[in-house]
Design a protein around this motif. Sequence first.
Motif, PDB file in Angstrom:
ATOM      1  N   THR A  11       0.789  -1.277   0.075  1.00 27.76           N
ATOM      2  CA  THR A  11      -0.161   0.049  -0.002  1.00 27.76           C
ATOM      3  C   THR A  11       0.851   1.358   0.068  1.00 27.76           C
ATOM      4  N   GLU A  12       1.935   1.110   0.825  1.00 33.01           N
ATOM      5  CA  GLU A  12       2.831   2.124   1.015  1.00 33.01           C
ATOM      6  C   GLU A  12       3.491   2.697  -0.590  1.00 33.01           C
ATOM      7  N   ILE A  13       3.970   1.441  -1.019  1.00 30.91           N
ATOM      8  CA  ILE A  13       4.455   1.541  -2.359  1.00 30.91           C
ATOM      9  C   ILE A  13       3.301   2.274  -3.604  1.00 30.91           C
ATOM     10  N   TYR A  14       2.107   1.778  -3.348  1.00 33.62           N
ATOM     11  CA  TYR A  14       1.127   2.376  -4.086  1.00 33.62           C
ATOM     12  C   TYR A  14       1.043   3.723  -4.041  1.00 33.62           C
ATOM     13  N   GLN A  15       1.235   4.095  -2.903  1.00 31.30           N
ATOM     14  CA  GLN A  15       0.789   5.826  -2.375  1.00 31.30           C
ATOM     15  C   GLN A  15       1.733   6.290  -3.110  1.00 31.30           C
ATOM     16  N   ARG A  16       3.158   5.969  -2.912  1.00 36.57           N
ATOM     17  CA  ARG A  16       4.257   6.554  -3.428  1.00 36.57           C
ATOM     18  C   ARG A  16       4.229   6.820  -4.961  1.00 36.57           C
ATOM     19  N   HIS A  17       3.826   5.555  -5.784  1.00 38.81           N
ATOM     20  CA  HIS A  17       3.877   5.464  -7.249  1.00 38.81           C
ATOM     21  C   HIS A  17       2.588   5.728  -7.769  1.00 38.81           C
ATOM     22  N   ARG A  18       1.269   6.092  -7.277  1.00 44.33           N
ATOM     23  CA  ARG A  18       0.237   6.166  -7.840  1.00 44.33           C
ATOM     24  C   ARG A  18      -0.009   6.955  -8.812  1.00 44.33           C
ATOM     25  N   THR A  19       0.692   8.135  -8.952  1.00 43.76           N
ATOM     26  CA  THR A  19       0.651   9.091 -10.220  1.00 43.76           C
ATOM     27  C   THR A  19       1.428   8.567 -11.287  1.00 43.76           C
ATOM     28  N   GLY A  52       4.113 -10.366   0.568  1.00 38.54           N
ATOM     29  CA  GLY A  52       5.177 -11.082   0.871  1.00 38.54           C
ATOM     30  C   GLY A  52       6.535  -9.821   0.953  1.00 38.54           C
ATOM     31  N   PRO A  53       7.778 -10.475   1.112  1.00 35.91           N
ATOM     32  CA  PRO A  53       8.799  -9.519   0.573  1.00 35.91           C
ATOM     33  C   PRO A  53       8.836  -9.065  -0.930  1.00 35.91           C
ATOM     34  N   VAL A  54       8.795  -7.839  -1.136  1.00 36.38           N
ATOM     35  CA  VAL A  54       8.737  -7.647  -2.583  1.00 36.38           C
ATOM     36  C   VAL A  54      10.038  -7.003  -2.780  1.00 36.38           C
ATOM     37  N   GLY A  55      10.864  -7.599  -3.687  1.00 29.74           N
ATOM     38  CA  GLY A  55      12.093  -7.000  -4.174  1.00 29.74           C
ATOM     39  C   GLY A  55      12.114  -5.827  -4.551  1.00 29.74           C
ATOM     40  N   ASN A  56      11.736  -5.350  -5.792  1.00 30.84           N
ATOM     41  CA  ASN A  56      11.463  -4.195  -6.269  1.00 30.84           C
ATOM     42  C   ASN A  56      10.088  -3.686  -6.394  1.00 30.84           C
ATOM     43  N   GLY A  57       9.422  -2.894  -5.356  1.00 25.98           N
ATOM     44  CA  GLY A  57       8.240  -2.562  -5.129  1.00 25.98           C
ATOM     45  C   GLY A  57       7.515  -1.892  -6.415  1.00 25.98           C
ATOM     46  N   ARG A  58       8.322  -0.933  -6.935  1.00 29.16           N
ATOM     47  CA  ARG A  58       7.721  -0.273  -7.905  1.00 29.16           C
ATOM     48  C   ARG A  58       7.622  -1.235  -9.220  1.00 29.16           C
ATOM     49  N   ALA A  59       8.683  -2.139  -9.688  1.00 30.27           N
ATOM     50  CA  ALA A  59       8.319  -2.724 -10.674  1.00 30.27           C
ATOM     51  C   ALA A  59       7.054  -3.757 -10.602  1.00 30.27           C
ATOM     52  N   TYR A  60       7.208  -4.539  -9.305  1.00 28.68           N
ATOM     53  CA  TYR A  60       6.048  -5.146  -8.685  1.00 28.68           C
ATOM     54  C   TYR A  60       4.621  -4.527  -9.209  1.00 28.68           C
ATOM     55  N   LEU A  61       4.698  -3.142  -8.759  1.00 30.80           N
ATOM     56  CA  LEU A  61       3.381  -2.624  -8.954  1.00 30.80           C
ATOM     57  C   LEU A  61       3.033  -2.440 -10.331  1.00 30.80           C
ATOM     58  N   PHE A  62       4.016  -1.993 -10.980  1.00 34.68           N
ATOM     59  CA  PHE A  62       3.731  -1.717 -12.701  1.00 34.68           C
ATOM     60  C   PHE A  62       3.238  -3.288 -13.204  1.00 34.68           C
TER      61      PHE A  62
ATOM     62  N   SER B  26       9.499  -9.145 -22.855  1.00 36.57           N
ATOM     63  CA  SER B  26      10.641  -9.825 -22.095  1.00 36.57           C
ATOM     64  C   SER B  26      11.225  -8.856 -21.203  1.00 36.57           C
ATOM     65  N   ALA B  27      11.461  -7.680 -21.517  1.00 37.77           N
ATOM     66  CA  ALA B  27      11.924  -6.571 -20.443  1.00 37.77           C
ATOM     67  C   ALA B  27      10.996  -6.583 -19.143  1.00 37.77           C
ATOM     68  N   GLN B  28       9.966  -6.804 -19.289  1.00 37.32           N
ATOM     69  CA  GLN B  28       8.968  -6.337 -18.120  1.00 37.32           C
ATOM     70  C   GLN B  28       9.186  -7.642 -17.012  1.00 37.32           C
ATOM     71  N   GLN B  29       9.904  -8.801 -17.338  1.00 36.12           N
ATOM     72  CA  GLN B  29      10.025  -9.590 -16.429  1.00 36.12           C
ATOM     73  C   GLN B  29      11.218  -9.285 -15.613  1.00 36.12           C
ATOM     74  N   SER B  30      12.119  -8.184 -15.897  1.00 36.16           N
ATOM     75  CA  SER B  30      13.184  -7.684 -14.948  1.00 36.16           C
ATOM     76  C   SER B  30      12.693  -6.638 -14.312  1.00 36.16           C
ATOM     77  N   ASP B  31      13.457  -6.450 -13.194  1.00 39.87           N
ATOM     78  CA  ASP B  31      13.118  -5.301 -12.268  1.00 39.87           C
ATOM     79  C   ASP B  31      13.331  -3.912 -12.621  1.00 39.87           C
ATOM     80  N   ASP B  32      14.377  -3.921 -13.667  1.00 35.23           N
ATOM     81  CA  ASP B  32      14.814  -2.714 -14.083  1.00 35.23           C
ATOM     82  C   ASP B  32      14.208  -2.012 -15.533  1.00 35.23           C
ATOM     83  N   CYS B  33      13.060  -2.881 -15.645  1.00 34.59           N
ATOM     84  CA  CYS B  33      12.440  -2.387 -16.902  1.00 34.59           C
ATOM     85  C   CYS B  33      12.066  -0.771 -16.866  1.00 34.59           C
TER      86      CYS B  33
END
Lengths: 176, 324
Positions: A11-19, A52-62, B26-33
């Motif tokens: 949720t925090e990640i969401y708030q930070r990157h919502r825009t 769970g543990p999210v490695g890169n929150g921003r990428a996960y959110l996208f 395929s780039a989107q599978q990686s965190d630095d996309c």
Amino acid sequence: MVDDAPDSGLTEIYQRHRTEVLRFLVARTGNAAEAEDIVQELWIKTRSVPSGPVGNGRAYLFRMAQNLVLDRVRERKRREHRDKAWSDLETGAVPAAAEVADPGRNALEQMEDREEAARLMSAIATVPEGARRVFQLHKIDGLSHADVAARLNISRSAVEKHMAVAMKYLRRALMD
Amino acid sequence: MDRGVRLHIGTDMTDRIMDEALAWHSAQQSDDCDWDAFALWLEADPRHRDCYDDVALIDRAIEDHRPVLQSVLTPPAPVDMPRVRHRRAIWAMGGLAAALALVFGLSTFAPGRDAAVDYRTGPNESREIALADGSRIHLAAASHLHVAGERQDRLTIEGSAYFDIRHDPARSMVIQAGDQQVSDIGTRFDILTMGRAARIAVAQGVVTVSSPSLASAITLGQGRQLIVDPADGDAEVQTVQANDVGAWREGRLAWDNMPLPLVAADISRYAGRPVAVSPDIAGRRFSGVLVVGDGTALVGDVARLMDLKVADRGSGLLLTGARP
């Protein structure tokens, strides 16, 4: 934001990157209203999914946002396909499940599922042999690009070229 | 068919877009996309989004259906599977394995042998038969092939089979399929026959078909099929997608404008039970593609698509019109 649920990391990640997610969704869908809807869905998702543990929150959110877009695109395409399939039938009407022996609750869905699998198989058969071999090892058998390259004794860029060819043929065969 | 036309629409431009869409996917599978760059790419041209959607959707569909696709596409180990399921299976096994498959899997004639041989398959099997001249015949489920003649040139098929026959001008092979005689062969084609109904579909090359139901022999070329419908006594020639010819070898049954009795005959071979069609609907036609699976769902699928009822008559199943 008034919020009595415990803040999950997501949720925090969401708030930070919502825009920027919203900006991305507008570009992704080409439709500002739909982008707003999806960003709402995304918010609900971040709240309900135990994070769970999210490695890169921003990428996960996208990626989450991407999946929500894709769900909608798929539903839209399925609906179009369904409408087309039914209008192609002589009867022009969806057969009532009650009239079918052993209907099953999701009989229609199951049938659509089988149809989709059949269309995929049919489409895969159109892919030229070299590209099909690479496609099958990578997508069906789950080998990485590097493993496919090693198995077939070809370069990784050749694997990528074959995959592009395979996808072109699949797209032509599957997408009207 | 428009599908044939679509094969020619590829241009450098759409190729470029496809390459880029795949790269982004395929780039989107990686965190630095770089999501901002992806958004810019999407906005640059509306075709980018369409292509990307298609790529992502196809990828997800493959993911969803992976178990089914795997079971149909992946060849079993040759020693465990004495019968080669289809020719495509061979490439994936490699040269040595393919050679083993030939040894274990194919029934090969000794040339010059005169004795007639019968090949039969049960509801859940298929087999490949090699003739001495290198021709191959892939016999579908619940079918019967009779091979006779000193040069293995007198064949009879009941059920369904895919033929890949070497052209040999010195030989005059004839295949009897119901009332039809197929000759002048040097090609790939599929025959489905049950009783007096038949479908002969040509994937490559050409065949000649003669039959009492035809005023004169007809020549059937690539992408054409002949359908003989005993219900109206008619024989007609239609176009067929080459891909759909012999599609059963890949686990799907493709029919295009097929008389319902012939569809029923085809699926009953897989269902392991006779499927009959009541006279009031025997004149109807069916077009569609269904996955064989274990064969049991096919009857219900056809009934649902055509708004029919299935009645269990003990000895078999009967398809009837939903409204009396």
